[in-house]
Design a protein around this motif. Structure first.
Motif, PDB file in Angstrom:
ATOM      1  N   THR A   1     -24.765   4.766   1.988  1.00 16.03           N
ATOM      2  CA  THR A   1     -26.115   5.326   1.905  1.00 16.03           C
ATOM      3  C   THR A   1     -27.207   4.286   2.110  1.00 16.03           C
ATOM      4  O   THR A   1     -28.128   4.500   2.917  1.00 16.03           O
ATOM      5  N   PRO A   2     -27.169   3.127   1.405  1.00 18.70           N
ATOM      6  CA  PRO A   2     -28.210   2.113   1.655  1.00 18.70           C
ATOM      7  C   PRO A   2     -28.230   1.639   3.098  1.00 18.70           C
ATOM      8  O   PRO A   2     -29.314   1.428   3.670  1.00 18.70           O
ATOM      9  N   HIS A   3     -27.060   1.485   3.683  1.00 16.22           N
ATOM     10  CA  HIS A   3     -26.979   1.027   5.071  1.00 16.22           C
ATOM     11  C   HIS A   3     -27.594   2.046   6.018  1.00 16.22           C
ATOM     12  O   HIS A   3     -28.345   1.685   6.939  1.00 16.22           O
ATOM     13  N   LEU A   4     -27.307   3.320   5.804  1.00 10.67           N
ATOM     14  CA  LEU A   4     -27.863   4.367   6.656  1.00 10.67           C
ATOM     15  C   LEU A   4     -29.378   4.462   6.519  1.00 10.67           C
ATOM     16  O   LEU A   4     -30.091   4.608   7.517  1.00 10.67           O
ATOM     17  N   VAL A   5     -29.865   4.369   5.285  1.00  7.20           N
ATOM     18  CA  VAL A   5     -31.315   4.419   5.053  1.00  7.20           C
ATOM     19  C   VAL A   5     -32.000   3.248   5.752  1.00  7.20           C
ATOM     20  O   VAL A   5     -33.026   3.407   6.414  1.00  7.20           O
ATOM     21  N   SER A   6     -31.421   2.066   5.595  1.00  7.11           N
ATOM     22  CA  SER A   6     -31.962   0.869   6.237  1.00  7.11           C
ATOM     23  C   SER A   6     -31.958   1.004   7.754  1.00  7.11           C
ATOM     24  O   SER A   6     -32.943   0.668   8.426  1.00  7.11           O
TER      25      SER A   6
ATOM     26  N   PHE B   1     -35.240   1.254  10.264  1.00  8.38           N
ATOM     27  CA  PHE B   1     -35.503   0.227  11.274  1.00  8.38           C
ATOM     28  C   PHE B   1     -35.535   0.820  12.681  1.00  8.38           C
ATOM     29  O   PHE B   1     -36.354   0.400  13.507  1.00  8.38           O
ATOM     30  N   VAL B   2     -34.672   1.788  12.948  1.00 12.04           N
ATOM     31  CA  VAL B   2     -34.684   2.451  14.260  1.00 12.04           C
ATOM     32  C   VAL B   2     -36.015   3.169  14.462  1.00 12.04           C
ATOM     33  O   VAL B   2     -36.603   3.132  15.554  1.00 12.04           O
TER      34      VAL B   2
ATOM     35  N   ILE C   1     -42.634  -3.177   5.660  1.00 16.34           N
ATOM     36  CA  ILE C   1     -41.951  -2.192   4.823  1.00 16.34           C
ATOM     37  C   ILE C   1     -40.444  -2.419   4.812  1.00 16.34           C
ATOM     38  O   ILE C   1     -39.803  -2.385   3.759  1.00 16.34           O
ATOM     39  N   GLN C   2     -39.867  -2.649   5.988  1.00 16.92           N
ATOM     40  CA  GLN C   2     -38.416  -2.872   6.086  1.00 16.92           C
ATOM     41  C   GLN C   2     -37.947  -4.033   5.206  1.00 16.92           C
ATOM     42  O   GLN C   2     -36.949  -3.905   4.494  1.00 16.92           O
TER      43      GLN C   2
ATOM     44  N   PRO D   1     -34.105  -4.820   0.052  1.00 15.80           N
ATOM     45  CA  PRO D   1     -33.688  -5.289  -1.282  1.00 15.80           C
ATOM     46  C   PRO D   1     -33.799  -4.213  -2.350  1.00 15.80           C
ATOM     47  O   PRO D   1     -33.004  -4.198  -3.304  1.00 15.80           O
ATOM     48  N   LEU D   2     -34.749  -3.299  -2.193  1.00 19.14           N
ATOM     49  CA  LEU D   2     -34.902  -2.230  -3.186  1.00 19.14           C
ATOM     50  C   LEU D   2     -33.724  -1.259  -3.146  1.00 19.14           C
ATOM     51  O   LEU D   2     -33.139  -0.925  -4.181  1.00 19.14           O
ATOM     52  N   ILE D   3     -33.371  -0.784  -1.942  1.00 17.10           N
ATOM     53  CA  ILE D   3     -32.310   0.217  -1.870  1.00 17.10           C
ATOM     54  C   ILE D   3     -30.944  -0.385  -2.188  1.00 17.10           C
ATOM     55  O   ILE D   3     -30.117   0.249  -2.848  1.00 17.10           O
ATOM     56  N   TYR D   4     -30.699  -1.620  -1.744  1.00 14.62           N
ATOM     57  CA  TYR D   4     -29.410  -2.249  -2.053  1.00 14.62           C
ATOM     58  C   TYR D   4     -29.346  -2.669  -3.511  1.00 14.62           C
ATOM     59  O   TYR D   4     -28.297  -2.565  -4.155  1.00 14.62           O
ATOM     60  N   GLY D   5     -30.462  -3.146  -4.054  1.00 15.32           N
ATOM     61  CA  GLY D   5     -30.474  -3.560  -5.452  1.00 15.32           C
ATOM     62  C   GLY D   5     -30.331  -2.407  -6.416  1.00 15.32           C
ATOM     63  O   GLY D   5     -29.717  -2.528  -7.475  1.00 15.32           O
TER      64      GLY D   5
END
Length: 325
Positions: free
Chosen positions: A240-245, A249-250, A282-283, A288-292
């Motif tokens: 999930t964090p990877h997909l959101v990131s 970015f895309v 923003i990215q 760090p917020l979503i992974y943390g």
């Protein structure tokens, strides 16, 4: 009239006259910059100090967090200076350095997100072979290769661009953009720079990674649909964090490409600036917020680190008070 690179300056036209609002924009930019530095540095320190996090996935995250600091630094210090300045000129040399930094940040970001997708693919689809396929040594080599390749790739791109002669000086952005700078050129050999920009910028840097990431997630979703509840929960937590990131970015890159090639003057000025700087502002704060917050191991390690520091402060204060009496 042609301008030589040595004496040339560009004008960043999107700044305009913001009046007293420039102090608000400066303050917001400073807050974002400090937040990015603190958030990403904290997670790098947590991963480095906690031996339980010395795993391939967290090594990739360290590379990602370091890149966020690099990308944000490529833009915000210059942005803050121009916000408070009455003139918005930027020397050609500094403009080329900024282009180099921002483009390397983008290519490293896509490269890291791609190899992280491969890591999740192997972990979920080939769990029995994960430790033999993804090793710390291989991870270190891959991270090193991504950074070196991206620096060399953009270095080659810039070697063509800096040789151009320019007939215009106005860039309708708050930072230097390669495509817009090349558009200002009146050199006959600008085609080489544009072809390199399209081939490496779109195909190698964006289309290739996105295609492989899509392939990886098709396989991951296929395994999850057939797998147990435990497999689905594991995939949900780490993917999930990877997909959101990635989606974030895309989106930022897509807007950047559109805004460089089409008229976006109808977009409100604050929104236009926000979207233009999204990838570098923003990215770097989002990751760090979503992974943390999402990865349980990182949350646990952060709590342990904060508890340890609090205990050390309490012991130090208690010792200081006892020595006074």
């Amino acid at each position: 009239m042609e301008n030589s690179t040595e004496s040339l300056s560009f004008v960043l036209a999107m700044y305009g006259d913001t009046g007293q609002l420039k102090y608000l924009y400066f303050t917001l930019a400073l807050i974002f910059y400090i937040s990015v530095i603190v958030a990403n540095s904290l997670l790098i320190i947590v991963i480095y100090t906690d031996k339980n996090l010395h795993e391939p996935m967290y090594l990739f995250l360290c590379s990602l967090f370091a890149n966020e600091i690099y990308g944000c630094t490529s833009l915000l210090p210059c942005f803050m200076v121009h916000m408070l300045s009455d003139t918005h000129d930027i020397s050609a040399s500094f403009c080329f350095i900024q282009i180099f930094n921002i483009h390397t940040y983008g290519t490293i970001e896509f490269g890291t997100l791609t190899i992280m997708a491969h890591d999740r693919y192997v972990c979920i689809c080939k769990p029995l072979h994960y430790n033999s396929i993804i090793t710390k040594r291989k991870v270190q080599i891959v991270i090193f290769f991504i950074w070196i390749f991206c620096f060399l790739e953009i270095g080659v791109l810039m070697s063509f661009t800096i040789r151009l002669n320019f007939c215009g000086t106005v860039i309708n952005k708050v930072f230097c953009v390669h495509h817009l700078v090349v558009d200002l050129s009146c050199s006959s050999d600008r085609t080489v720079s544009l072809v390199h920009d399209v081939f490496f910028g779109l195909i190698v840097t964006v289309a290739g990674p996105v295609s492989y990431i899509s392939y990886s997630y098709v396989n991951i979703f296929s395994v999850c649909l057939k797998g147990s509840k435990e497999t689905r929960m594991k995939a949900l937590e780490t993917c999930t964090p990877h997909l959101v990131s990635l989606i974030s970015f895309v989106f930022a890159c897509f807007y950047s490409l559109i805004s460089q090639r089409f008229d976006v003057s109808t977009v409100p000025y604050p929104l236009c600036v926000f979207l233009s700087t999204y990838a570098m502002v923003i990215q770097p704060l989002l990751n760090p917020l979503i992974y943390g917050l999402k990865l349980s191991k990182i949350k646990h390690a952060c709590k342990n680190l904060l508890t340890l520091k609090t205990s050390q402060i309490y012991i130090f204060e208690a010792y200081s008070n006892s020595t006074v009496y």
